[in-house]
Design an enzyme around this catalytic site. Structure first.
Site: not given
Length: 580
Positions: A295, A324
């Site tokens: 993330d 990400e």
């Protein structure tokens, strides 16, 4: 492990005043580190390469007196663990919000001692979905043709509200009891593997939840950025690459917090960096993972990210890890992938990144009117930029995810455009990711609230009136699309051209975009028709890639067609042909 060093964080009242000792063949205490907090002690162990699994005691002493002790276990590794194969372009990833997929164990909906209980009526509350619900529906996931499961984070999130999404970790080593247990997570991994499905863990390196136990007693004064006080991030990821940037802008991006309830971690602290690296390796080994999804990748310290990926890939050379980086600029996205040509001396071992540039181009291509610069041309331009990536075939491609409107809503619930979008995602280069419920046209009309976007999968709760698992109560459209996915995903498994092949494409003309996936054994031709009417496609232009093929099979209908001088392509459609 490959790395013979192991660092233990010890937390207890005034533990730093003690001296640790142990006696176990193959394990020695190399050094001990202390911080400005006397409640922490860091023990650096050195493990011989032939050390045996087993249990030993660590004694904490004041002089000759033992004031405390701890029993530590070195676990055995499973055979060939280091050589595990990570997820790849052979796979299709099913992204699940665990709290919203299926409630397999209602007894854990609310847990004594955890702050937030179940409230299915609240769009931002916990609804009761859990790991048992995923285990119970593995047959459905397998039947649909998905081969990997990426769940939003399953670590403990003991927050007052909105704990369901999982991105506010309060214990890195504990599965949230409202999802199950560490042991149940291992059971999910093992049972999924038995059906040919891998498990990808969602990892948060950048921040924790404000209720993490560290916040009650920080291991050191510099453990949290901005002196442990909220200061928002600028979200200006461009500052990392800007040749004209000032240092303060870079610091504000990297060290700023997302929100007051997400303290930003200072990975420049080597003790914290080691903790995060070891934690990720531990979960891969313990839960037999096939990959990691990281993330908010670029928000963490750059040098830490380089070291984190390097050490993980040293332990698992064939693992896949996807970062990400939510930028629609491929020059910024590609920066983080291993093998990309960079503007700096930054070293990356990150195998994959999320392909946000292609996602936005896909939506634009299908929704904007055709012009010299818009329409299907945008989709073509996205792939034409692949030269900036170290490995474009290892990008994760998607039409939507858990942080944006569902693809059916983004396309104004136009079924034809939806099928075009998903046909593209499932046949272009890269690793497709599909958000749970996309296969039954889940949507979020009139709102972009994440709680609505991540709505409950129908049939995951006993009192649901309809079920995506059994088909009960689904509309004709939903059943049709579910069949579309099942057919395409299961065909994809056997297609070497799609799962292993190269891609060649032609510049769009007359509202048509044509590309080929090919290996020596197989060729697949994909035709996207953006026009509102049936359009003829003369085949002479594609002679090189047709390679003498005279007939083809429509993958979705199994109809065999002759490849004459032209093909008639239905309005607003995708035609997927297996050349013969």
């Amino acid at each position: 492990m490959v790395n013979p060093k192991l660092q233990l964080m010890v937390h207890a009242d005034n533990i730093a005043t003690s001296s640790p000792q142990l006696s176990y063949s193959g394990v020695t205490i190399e050094s001990v580190q202390r911080t400005d907090n006397e409640n922490y002690l860091f023990i650096n162990l050195l493990l011989d390469k032939d050390v045996k699994p087993g249990i030993f005691e660590i004694a904490f002493k004041h002089g000759e007196k033992t004031i405390s002790s701890y029993t530590y276990e070195l676990k055995a590794r499973k055979p060939n663990s280091a050589q595990r194969q990570g997820f790849s372009s052979k796979d299709v990833v099913y992204l699940i919000t665990p709290d919203r997929f299926a409630n397999g164990d209602p007894s854990n909906d609310s847990i004594d001692g955890l702050k937030e209980g179940v409230n299915r009526l609240s769009k931002g509350g916990r609804h009761g979905g859990d790991l048992q619900g995923i285990i119970d529906n593995l047959d459905y996931i397998t039947d649909m043709g998905f081969t990997q499961i990426w769940t939003m984070p399953i670590m403990e999130n003991d927050m007052q509200t909105h704990s369901y999404h999982g991105y506010s970790t309060t214990d890195y080593y504990r599965v949230d009891p409202r999802y199950g247990s560490n042991e149940l997570y291992v059971e999910l991994s093992e049972k999924a593997a038995g059906q040919g499905i891998g498990i990808i863990q969602d990892v948060i390196l950048n921040h924790i939840g404000s209720e993490h136990w560290w916040m009650k007693d920080k291991p050191s004064a510099d453990w949290i950025n901005n002196n442990g006080e909220f200061s928002p991030t600028s979200h200006m990821r461009e500052s990392l690459h800007d040749p004209h940037a000032v240092k303060s802008d870079i610091t504000r991006f990297n060290d700023g917090w997302f929100v007051p309830t997400m303290p930003d971690l200072n990975q420049r602290n080597p003790l914290l960096a080691t903790y995060l690296i070891q934690n990720s390796i531990w979960w891969v080994e313990y839960a037999q993972l096939s990959g990691l999804r990281v993330d908010t990748y670029s928000y963490s310290d750059m040098r830490f990210l380089s070291n984190w990926t390097r050490q993980i890939m040293q332990e698992y050379p064939n693992l896949n890890v996807v970062g990400e980086e939510w930028s629609v600029n491929p020059s910024i996205t590609s920066f983080w992938q291993k093998g990309s040509v960079r503007h700096s001396d930054y070293q990356s071992w990150l195998p994959s990144v999320m392909d946000f540039p292609t996602q936005v181009k896909l939506i634009n291509a299908l929704t904007k009117p055709k012009s010299w610069a818009t329409g299907l041309r945008e989709l073509y331009e996205s792939l034409a930029s692949d030269f900036v990536y170290g490995d474009p075939y290892n990008l994760v491609v998607f039409a939507d995810n858990h942080d944006m409107s569902r693809i059916f809503s983004q396309l104004d619930e136009d079924l034809d455009l939806f099928k075009m979008a998903m046909s593209y995602v499932l046949t272009t280069r890269g690793i497709p990711q599909v958000f749970y419920g996309t296969e039954i046209l889940m949507a979020n009309p009139g709102t972009e609230d994440h709680g609505i976007i991540r709505s409950d999968f129908p049939g995951g709760w006993q009192d649901d009136s309809s079920s995506g698992f059994s088909g009960k109560g689904l509309s004709e459209q939903q059943i049709q699309i579910q069949g579309f996915f099942r057919k395409l995903l299961n065909w994809r498994k056997s297609s070497t051209a799609i799962t292993q092949g190269k891609l060649a494409h032609y510049t769009p003309q007359n509202g048509l975009y044509v590309y080929f996936r090919y290996t020596q054994e197989q060729r697949v031709m994909v035709i996207l028709n953006k026009n509102d009417s049936i359009t003829d496609l003369p085949l002479e232009r594609y002679t090189e890639m047709l390679n003498g093929a005279k007939t083809a099979k429509n993958v979705l209908t199994d109809q065999h067609i002759s490849l004459g001088q032209a093909l008639s392509i239905a309005a607003k459609s995708a035609l997927i042909l297996e050349l013969q």
